[in-house]
Design an enzyme around this catalytic site. Sequence first.
Site, PDB file in Angstrom:
ATOM      1  N   ASN A  14       0.837  -1.214   0.000  1.00 31.55           N
ATOM      2  CA  ASN A  14       0.000   0.000   0.000  1.00 31.55           C
ATOM      3  C   ASN A  14       0.866   1.256   0.000  1.00 31.55           C
ATOM      4  OD1 ASN A  14      -3.039  -0.473   0.079  1.00 31.55           O
ATOM      5  ND2 ASN A  14      -2.305  -1.998   1.547  1.00 31.55           N
ATOM      6  N   ASN A 107      -6.627   4.465   8.644  1.00 27.06           N
ATOM      7  CA  ASN A 107      -6.197   3.063   8.553  1.00 27.06           C
ATOM      8  C   ASN A 107      -6.881   2.387   7.368  1.00 27.06           C
ATOM      9  OD1 ASN A 107      -5.012   0.562   9.517  1.00 27.06           O
ATOM     10  ND2 ASN A 107      -7.076  -0.024  10.163  1.00 27.06           N
ATOM     11  N   HIS A 109      -8.208  -1.308   5.816  1.00 25.13           N
ATOM     12  CA  HIS A 109      -8.585  -2.649   6.303  1.00 25.13           C
ATOM     13  C   HIS A 109      -9.189  -3.449   5.153  1.00 25.13           C
ATOM     14  CE1 HIS A 109      -9.486  -5.600   9.375  1.00 25.13           C
ATOM     15  NE2 HIS A 109     -10.647  -5.783   8.775  1.00 25.13           N
TER      16      HIS A 109
HETATM   17  C1  GRF Z   1      -3.392  -4.807   3.901  1.00 23.23           C
HETATM   18  O1  GRF Z   1      -4.248  -5.843   3.508  1.00 23.23           O
HETATM   19  C2  GRF Z   1      -4.096  -3.865   4.839  1.00 23.23           C
HETATM   20  O2  GRF Z   1      -5.457  -3.720   4.589  1.00 23.23           O
HETATM   21  C3  GRF Z   1      -3.925  -4.564   6.165  1.00 23.23           C
HETATM   22  O3  GRF Z   1      -2.620  -5.089   6.105  1.00 23.23           O
HETATM   23  C4  GRF Z   1      -2.253  -5.323   4.758  1.00 23.23           C
HETATM   24  C5  GRF Z   1      -0.979  -4.569   4.502  1.00 23.23           C
HETATM   25  O4  GRF Z   1      -0.442  -4.865   3.240  1.00 23.23           O
HETATM   26  N1  GRF Z   1      -4.175  -3.684   7.269  1.00 23.23           N
HETATM   27  P1  GRF Z   1       0.823  -4.090   2.693  1.00 23.23           P
HETATM   28  O5  GRF Z   1       1.893  -4.152   3.774  1.00 23.23           O
HETATM   29  O6  GRF Z   1       0.409  -2.681   2.402  1.00 23.23           O
HETATM   30  O7  GRF Z   1       1.239  -4.813   1.458  1.00 23.23           O
END
Ligand code: GRF
Length: 198
Positions: A14, A107, A109
Amino acid sequence: MIKLGILASHRGSNLQAVLDAGLEGVLDARVVVVISNNSASLALDKARNAGIDAIHLSSKNEGSEENTDRSICRALRDHEVDLILTLGYMKKLGKETLGQFKNRIINIHPSLLPKFGGQGMFGNKVHQAVLAVGDKKSGASLHLVDGEYDTGPVLSQRSLDVLPDDTAESLAARVLELEHRLLTDTLVKIAQGEIILP
Ligand code: GRF
């Protein structure tokens, strides 16, 4: 231009989506600091590769949760962040950071909150739970952080169909792509004043 501070614990996909949106000129925001409780987090590597300050802060090194909270808050203040994103950050934020950045912490999710949120709901556990109850839709949510797990007001959501032959892994992969788009689109809306934070 919005200055972003990111907290992440593991993979950092992300974070990468936010960095890419900035590079492509889609998003008028700059990541100024990335903080992780995990020294081996790929998010820290991605930050360093992009020339962004990458800081490892954990209670193990700082001596206590309170010290860690103070150090996190100081790092975010020193970098003059406008908005904080917790992107796969596996720790609860402390009182000082929550108080200093009230309504400025978002955040992500991987479910349609309030469904499948809360303590212990992370990674494939979320998707296993969706499949176990037979929901036909899942998706991703962005919400303001209020200090509990996944409970603050939802800012944006996007859904997708759960397919009959989905496994937790296949569903997770599609939801993750959706997360990346939801995250960048929502940040663009915040940057353009289309979503106004309280
Ligand atoms: C994502 O699925 C987010 O929604 C959750 O943890 C994961 C993090 O993925 N809270 P990344 O580290 O951004 O690849």
